[in-house]
Scaffold this active site. Structure first.
Site, PDB file in Angstrom:
ATOM      1  N   GLU A 115       0.820  -1.224   0.000  1.00 14.96           N
ATOM      2  CA  GLU A 115       0.000   0.000   0.000  1.00 14.96           C
ATOM      3  C   GLU A 115       0.852   1.271   0.000  1.00 14.96           C
ATOM      4  O   GLU A 115       0.360   2.352   0.338  1.00 14.96           O
ATOM      5  CB  GLU A 115      -0.955   0.003   1.211  1.00 14.96           C
ATOM      6  N   HIS A 138      -2.847   2.377   8.183  1.00  8.71           N
ATOM      7  CA  HIS A 138      -3.970   1.650   7.583  1.00  8.71           C
ATOM      8  C   HIS A 138      -4.207   0.404   8.418  1.00  8.71           C
ATOM      9  O   HIS A 138      -3.260  -0.292   8.786  1.00  8.71           O
ATOM     10  CB  HIS A 138      -3.628   1.268   6.139  1.00  8.71           C
ATOM     11  N   GLU A 168     -17.356  12.481  22.261  1.00  6.79           N
ATOM     12  CA  GLU A 168     -16.063  13.096  21.902  1.00  6.79           C
ATOM     13  C   GLU A 168     -15.773  13.094  20.390  1.00  6.79           C
ATOM     14  O   GLU A 168     -14.847  13.771  19.940  1.00  6.79           O
ATOM     15  CB  GLU A 168     -14.915  12.408  22.644  1.00  6.79           C
TER      16      GLU A 168
END
Ligand code: 13P
Ligand code: ZN
Length: 270
Positions: A115, A138, A168
């Site tokens: 990747e 990733h 949050e």
């Protein structure tokens, strides 16, 4: 001090171990790239000693001269503690932008993550927005992947649901979550689609595959993904318990954003 003792390496090993423990990185799933400073690297490594050259299939000229710690392709995050110099490597991007110089690690002829196009294109896109950006992560975060099958993939809708699930969330990712179409992983095409989204968002969902997060440190980037994944987990339980009976309203989300000094992505709240 050796590379293995350097703070950036111990942090990386710790982050990868935590990701594996959370179930985000089965087998060889997931990858990390971490932009290193020349100074911190020079303290533990001769940066002119090249182990081998690694060609890359895209133009990384805009990262020329930069040093990265990268994870190896096909390597199991489960084994990081036993095998750090096989799972991790340190590379320098050559001036031509078409190859890397391997300076350390990626032993046994390991290649950098498949990747790499998405990682490097995302670094380029994020550095344009924030010169302090250092990290791209990733992973195959379970509940976000599950949500990508059951939830509408329109970015505004997906973002709104996550914001509603934990108070949050809007504070941690006010710009929301970007979503790309399903594309074959490891290609320049998915890299380009992801990087385009990274101009506005630090989180990009790859439907039916996983998530990308970026940030200025490993902790910050891990925390960003962790927060979105927690919201997706809560969403899974909410659906399993029969769906929402009440929620955080749009006007409450606006109050939250105001109280914490963040600007929510336009088009999500009414
Ligand atoms: P690598 O083992 O090449 O890093 O690939 C893992 C992955 O998650 C692909 O999307
Ligand atoms: Zn993946």
């Amino acid at each position: 001090m050796s590379v293995l003792q350097a703070k950036f390496t111990t942090e990386m090993v710790e982050t990868i171990s935590n990701m594996y423990r959370l179930g985000w990185n089965e087998r060889n799933g997931g990858n990390i790239t971490y932009l290193l400073e020349k100074k911190e690297l020079s303290e533990v490594l001769d940066i002119n000693q090249v182990q081998r050259e690694i060609p890359i299939s895209f133009d990384a000229k805009r990262l020329a001269g930069k040093f990265f710690m990268v994870t190896g392709s096909g390597k199991y995050f489960k084994n990081i503690k036993d095998n750090p110099s096989e799972v991790l490597g340190i590379v320098k991007v050559c001036d031509c932008g078409k190859k890397l110089n391997l300076l350390w690690g990626l032993e046994k002829n390991t290649k950098p993550t498949s990747e790499l196009p998405t990682h490097f294109m995302s670094h380029i896109a994020r550095l344009e927005q924030d010169p302090n950006n250092r990290v791209v992560i990733h992973c195959h975060a379970t509940h976000l992947i599950a949500m990508s099958f059951t939830h509408c993939l329109k970015e505004e809708n997906f973002t709104k649901t996550l914001w509603e699930m934990c108070t949050e969330c809007i504070v941690v990712f006010p710009e929301g979550v970007a979503v790309i179409p399903w594309i074959v992983p490891g290609t320049n095409e998915i890299g380009e689609a992801t990087a385009k989204k990274m101009a506005a968002c630090r989180l990009v969902l790859w439907p039916h595959h996983g998530i990308y997060g970026t940030g200025c440190s490993l902790d910050e980037t891990f925390g960003l993904i962790e927060t979105a994944e927690k919201a997706a987990q809560v969403y899974t339980y909410v659906c399993a318990q029969g769906g929402k009976k009440q929620t955080i309203t749009d006007s409450e989300l606006k109050d939250l954003a105001k109280a914490f000094g963040v600007t929510p992505r336009v088009g999500v709240l009414k």
